[in-house]
Design an enzyme around this catalytic site. Structure first.
Site, PDB file in Angstrom:
ATOM      1  N   TYR A 254      64.722  19.383 -44.966  1.00  0.00           N
ATOM      2  CA  TYR A 254      64.687  18.797 -46.324  1.00  0.00           C
ATOM      3  C   TYR A 254      64.277  17.321 -46.240  1.00  0.00           C
ATOM      4  O   TYR A 254      63.676  16.776 -47.140  1.00  0.00           O
ATOM      5  CB  TYR A 254      66.036  18.991 -47.029  1.00  0.00           C
ATOM      6  CG  TYR A 254      65.949  18.897 -48.539  1.00  0.00           C
ATOM      7  CD1 TYR A 254      65.147  19.768 -49.262  1.00  0.00           C
ATOM      8  CD2 TYR A 254      66.678  17.927 -49.243  1.00  0.00           C
ATOM      9  CE1 TYR A 254      65.061  19.682 -50.644  1.00  0.00           C
ATOM     10  CE2 TYR A 254      66.602  17.836 -50.620  1.00  0.00           C
ATOM     11  CZ  TYR A 254      65.798  18.720 -51.312  1.00  0.00           C
ATOM     12  OH  TYR A 254      65.721  18.619 -52.681  1.00  0.00           O
TER      13      TYR A 254
ATOM     14  N   LYS B 204      66.907  12.719 -53.172  1.00  0.00           N
ATOM     15  CA  LYS B 204      67.991  13.283 -53.999  1.00  0.00           C
ATOM     16  C   LYS B 204      69.228  12.385 -53.971  1.00  0.00           C
ATOM     17  O   LYS B 204      69.946  12.275 -54.971  1.00  0.00           O
ATOM     18  CB  LYS B 204      68.348  14.703 -53.532  1.00  0.00           C
ATOM     19  CG  LYS B 204      67.283  15.755 -53.836  1.00  0.00           C
ATOM     20  CD  LYS B 204      66.890  15.825 -55.303  1.00  0.00           C
ATOM     21  CE  LYS B 204      66.032  17.031 -55.615  1.00  0.00           C
ATOM     22  NZ  LYS B 204      65.471  17.004 -56.987  1.00  0.00           N
TER      23      LYS B 204
ATOM     24  N   ARG C 102      64.330  30.884 -55.326  1.00  0.00           N
ATOM     25  CA  ARG C 102      62.892  31.046 -55.067  1.00  0.00           C
ATOM     26  C   ARG C 102      62.089  30.567 -56.271  1.00  0.00           C
ATOM     27  O   ARG C 102      62.135  31.150 -57.345  1.00  0.00           O
ATOM     28  CB  ARG C 102      62.543  32.501 -54.766  1.00  0.00           C
ATOM     29  CG  ARG C 102      62.749  32.853 -53.307  1.00  0.00           C
ATOM     30  CD  ARG C 102      62.151  34.190 -52.966  1.00  0.00           C
ATOM     31  NE  ARG C 102      60.713  34.112 -52.786  1.00  0.00           N
ATOM     32  CZ  ARG C 102      59.949  35.158 -52.488  1.00  0.00           C
ATOM     33  NH1 ARG C 102      60.484  36.356 -52.373  1.00  0.00           N
ATOM     34  NH2 ARG C 102      58.662  35.002 -52.319  1.00  0.00           N
TER      35      ARG C 102
ATOM     36  N   ALA D 264      58.056  25.533 -55.845  1.00  0.00           N
ATOM     37  CA  ALA D 264      58.327  24.461 -54.881  1.00  0.00           C
ATOM     38  C   ALA D 264      59.032  25.005 -53.643  1.00  0.00           C
ATOM     39  O   ALA D 264      58.626  24.715 -52.514  1.00  0.00           O
ATOM     40  CB  ALA D 264      59.163  23.351 -55.526  1.00  0.00           C
TER      41      ALA D 264
HETATM   42  P1  NAD Z   1      58.930  24.078 -59.582  1.00  0.00           P
HETATM   43  O1  NAD Z   1      57.785  23.967 -58.622  1.00  0.00           O
HETATM   44  O2  NAD Z   1      58.915  25.186 -60.531  1.00  0.00           O
HETATM   45  O3  NAD Z   1      59.133  22.721 -60.360  1.00  0.00           O
HETATM   46  C1  NAD Z   1      58.766  21.462 -59.842  1.00  0.00           C
HETATM   47  C2  NAD Z   1      58.039  20.745 -60.952  1.00  0.00           C
HETATM   48  O4  NAD Z   1      57.749  19.404 -60.589  1.00  0.00           O
HETATM   49  C3  NAD Z   1      56.712  21.407 -61.312  1.00  0.00           C
HETATM   50  O5  NAD Z   1      56.712  21.791 -62.658  1.00  0.00           O
HETATM   51  C4  NAD Z   1      55.702  20.306 -61.068  1.00  0.00           C
HETATM   52  O6  NAD Z   1      54.638  20.317 -62.003  1.00  0.00           O
HETATM   53  C5  NAD Z   1      56.575  19.066 -61.270  1.00  0.00           C
HETATM   54  N1  NAD Z   1      55.979  17.839 -60.744  1.00  0.00           N
HETATM   55  C6  NAD Z   1      55.609  17.558 -59.471  1.00  0.00           C
HETATM   56  N2  NAD Z   1      55.042  16.351 -59.413  1.00  0.00           N
HETATM   57  C7  NAD Z   1      55.057  15.833 -60.679  1.00  0.00           C
HETATM   58  C8  NAD Z   1      54.605  14.630 -61.279  1.00  0.00           C
HETATM   59  N3  NAD Z   1      53.982  13.669 -60.559  1.00  0.00           N
HETATM   60  N4  NAD Z   1      54.790  14.443 -62.616  1.00  0.00           N
HETATM   61  C9  NAD Z   1      55.385  15.392 -63.350  1.00  0.00           C
HETATM   62  N5  NAD Z   1      55.829  16.567 -62.850  1.00  0.00           N
HETATM   63  C10 NAD Z   1      55.662  16.790 -61.523  1.00  0.00           C
HETATM   64  O7  NAD Z   1      60.239  24.134 -58.631  1.00  0.00           O
HETATM   65  P2  NAD Z   1      61.805  24.094 -58.973  1.00  0.00           P
HETATM   66  O8  NAD Z   1      62.448  24.634 -57.763  1.00  0.00           O
HETATM   67  O9  NAD Z   1      62.069  24.706 -60.298  1.00  0.00           O
HETATM   68  O10 NAD Z   1      62.120  22.518 -59.023  1.00  0.00           O
HETATM   69  C11 NAD Z   1      62.675  21.865 -60.150  1.00  0.00           C
HETATM   70  C12 NAD Z   1      63.774  20.895 -59.729  1.00  0.00           C
HETATM   71  O11 NAD Z   1      64.869  21.631 -59.201  1.00  0.00           O
HETATM   72  C13 NAD Z   1      63.383  19.887 -58.646  1.00  0.00           C
HETATM   73  O12 NAD Z   1      63.986  18.637 -58.926  1.00  0.00           O
HETATM   74  C14 NAD Z   1      64.005  20.481 -57.401  1.00  0.00           C
HETATM   75  O13 NAD Z   1      64.263  19.484 -56.440  1.00  0.00           O
HETATM   76  C15 NAD Z   1      65.279  21.031 -57.997  1.00  0.00           C
HETATM   77  N6  NAD Z   1      66.013  22.009 -57.180  1.00  0.00           N
HETATM   78  C16 NAD Z   1      65.394  23.142 -56.755  1.00  0.00           C
HETATM   79  C17 NAD Z   1      66.107  24.074 -55.992  1.00  0.00           C
HETATM   80  C18 NAD Z   1      65.445  25.332 -55.474  1.00  0.00           C
HETATM   81  O14 NAD Z   1      65.951  25.923 -54.534  1.00  0.00           O
HETATM   82  N7  NAD Z   1      64.370  25.798 -56.072  1.00  0.00           N
HETATM   83  C19 NAD Z   1      67.460  23.841 -55.683  1.00  0.00           C
HETATM   84  C20 NAD Z   1      68.057  22.665 -56.157  1.00  0.00           C
HETATM   85  C21 NAD Z   1      67.329  21.757 -56.906  1.00  0.00           C
HETATM   86  O1  0WE Z   2      64.017  20.329 -54.020  1.00  0.00           O
HETATM   87  C1  0WE Z   2      63.564  21.354 -53.549  1.00  0.00           C
HETATM   88  C2  0WE Z   2      62.062  21.536 -53.384  1.00  0.00           C
HETATM   89  C3  0WE Z   2      61.375  20.218 -53.288  1.00  0.00           C
HETATM   90  C4  0WE Z   2      59.925  20.230 -52.891  1.00  0.00           C
HETATM   91  C5  0WE Z   2      59.248  21.306 -52.347  1.00  0.00           C
HETATM   92  C6  0WE Z   2      57.905  21.168 -52.003  1.00  0.00           C
HETATM   93  C7  0WE Z   2      57.123  22.271 -51.352  1.00  0.00           C
HETATM   94  C8  0WE Z   2      55.627  22.140 -51.531  1.00  0.00           C
HETATM   95  C9  0WE Z   2      59.255  19.036 -53.060  1.00  0.00           C
HETATM   96  N1  0WE Z   2      57.949  18.885 -52.718  1.00  0.00           N
HETATM   97  C10 0WE Z   2      57.278  19.931 -52.211  1.00  0.00           C
HETATM   98  N2  0WE Z   2      55.964  19.729 -51.860  1.00  0.00           N
HETATM   99  C11 0WE Z   2      55.147  20.733 -51.463  1.00  0.00           C
HETATM  100  O2  0WE Z   2      53.970  20.508 -51.096  1.00  0.00           O
HETATM  101  N3  0WE Z   2      64.429  22.348 -53.165  1.00  0.00           N
HETATM  102  C12 0WE Z   2      65.855  22.108 -53.251  1.00  0.00           C
HETATM  103  C13 0WE Z   2      63.993  23.623 -52.565  1.00  0.00           C
HETATM  104  C14 0WE Z   2      64.014  23.431 -51.096  1.00  0.00           C
HETATM  105  O3  0WE Z   2      63.035  22.736 -50.458  1.00  0.00           O
HETATM  106  C15 0WE Z   2      63.369  22.677 -49.122  1.00  0.00           C
HETATM  107  C16 0WE Z   2      64.573  23.364 -48.914  1.00  0.00           C
HETATM  108  C17 0WE Z   2      64.991  23.833 -50.185  1.00  0.00           C
HETATM  109  C18 0WE Z   2      66.238  24.581 -50.496  1.00  0.00           C
HETATM  110  C19 0WE Z   2      62.701  22.073 -48.069  1.00  0.00           C
HETATM  111  C20 0WE Z   2      63.214  22.179 -46.777  1.00  0.00           C
HETATM  112  C21 0WE Z   2      64.417  22.840 -46.569  1.00  0.00           C
HETATM  113  C22 0WE Z   2      65.102  23.429 -47.623  1.00  0.00           C
END
Ligand code: NAD
Ligand code: 0WE
Length: 258
Positions: free
Chosen positions: A158, A165, A195, A198
């Site tokens: 991460y 974060k 899933r 991202a």
């Molecule tokens: P996602 O890819 O659906 O959403 C990420 C979003 O970030 C996308 O809509 C993308 O367009 C936007 N983004 C990236 N760069 C940007 C920019 N410069 N300006 C505006 N928007 C931008 O993935 P997600 O997993 O739904 O992520 C949403 C949030 O949830 C993030 O903050 C992520 O860290 C957090 N999160 C995700 C998980 C997970 O496991 N998926 C767990 C905990 C927290």
């Molecule tokens: O916050 C996140 C995802 C954040 C994220 C993911 C990507 C993948 C593709 C931010 N930037 C990018 N850029 C890319 O090019 N999560 C909480 C999901 C997540 O991401 C991980 C995790 C988990 C869980 C990355 C490494 C290890 C665990």
């Protein structure tokens, strides 16, 4: 009763039907909120079309491009919101970005540019959007962002997102302290792994999900809808006494030591 009728809610971070922001938008809509949606514009306009078609059933009254790295775009967007809505009640910050190469390997190898970009997009953007929302939240408001356990404990790979974060979570507390006197509440949801676009781009996410299914008290991961329901709660009057908090929606995983 969870009721958001008469509330204007701006949702950032919808990329597709797996986005956590999409789960949140649906639950806010179900609770009666009037939605505004922003999307990250790209050259070919493919994101715009995809997100526009996806959110159409929720009848958003505002649909705007918002790249949080684009200062004029943020200003224009909030001018549109001020003109069309007059007041804003709810802001959902649901976005993050780090270079893919910075999400594996040695953390010490993180580049200056990669570090700066990850913190600008994933952490600073909350403060920037809060600054824009503040003058529109004269009847109080609720700001919710999404965080992850990797900002508090070391999660392999991460890396720089963990630092982002951590900064995001502390920003929640400073913003909550500043905006509290205006009755604007600021909270974060710390979601377990889900899933999404991202997370699926990250190597080993399925193994992580499998691990959570073995260890978490509820023996499963969480869904976008469960995160959406918590967001709707935090934005409602039911949560009127809650600000500056990080609420874990992770099937209990965070409490476990082994
Ligand atoms: P996602 O890819 O659906 O959403 C990420 C979003 O970030 C996308 O809509 C993308 O367009 C936007 N983004 C990236 N760069 C940007 C920019 N410069 N300006 C505006 N928007 C931008 O993935 P997600 O997993 O739904 O992520 C949403 C949030 O949830 C993030 O903050 C992520 O860290 C957090 N999160 C995700 C998980 C997970 O496991 N998926 C767990 C905990 C927290
Ligand atoms: O916050 C996140 C995802 C954040 C994220 C993911 C990507 C993948 C593709 C931010 N930037 C990018 N850029 C890319 O090019 N999560 C909480 C999901 C997540 O991401 C991980 C995790 C988990 C869980 C990355 C490494 C290890 C665990």
């Amino acid at each position: 009763m969870l009721d958001l009728t008469g509330k204007n809610a701006l949702v950032t971070g919808i990329a597709n039907n797996r986005s956590i922001a999409w789960g949140i938008a649906q639950q806010l809509h179900q609770a009666g909120a009037n939605l505004g949606v922003t999307y990250l514009p790209d050259e070919k306009g493919r994101f715009e079309k995809k997100v526009r078609e996806l959110v159409e059933p929720l009848n958003p009254s505002i649909f705007l491009p918002c790249d949080v790295q684009n200062e004029p775009q943020i200003e224009e967007g909030f001018q549109t919101i001020a003109a069309q809505w007059g007041k804003l009640d709810i802001l959902i910050h649901c976005l993050a970005f780090a270079n893919k190469e910075d999400l594996s390997g040695e953390f010490s190898a993180t580049s200056r540019e990669g570090f700066t970009q990850a913190l600008e997009i994933s952490s600073y953007s909350l403060t920037r959007l809060a600054k824009a929302a503040k003058p529109l939240m004269n009847e109080g408001g609720s700001i919710v962002t999404l965080t992850y356990l990797g900002g508090v404990k070391v999660i392999p790979n991460y890396n720089v997102m963990g630092i982002a974060k951590s900064a995001l979570e502390m920003s929640v507390r400073y913003l909550a302290a500043e905006l509290g006197p205006k009755n604007i509440r600021v909270n974060a949801i710390s979601a377990g792994p889900i899933r999404t676009l991202a997370s699926s781009a990250v190597g080993g996410i399925l193994d992580m999900i499998h691990h959570v299914e073995q260890v978490a008290p509820l023996r499963r991961t969480v869904t976008q809808t469960e995160v959406g329901n918590t967001a709707a709660f935090l934005c409602s009057d039911l949560a009127s006494g809650i600000t500056g908090q990080i609420i874990y929606v992770d099937a209990g995983y965070e409490i476990m030591g082994m």
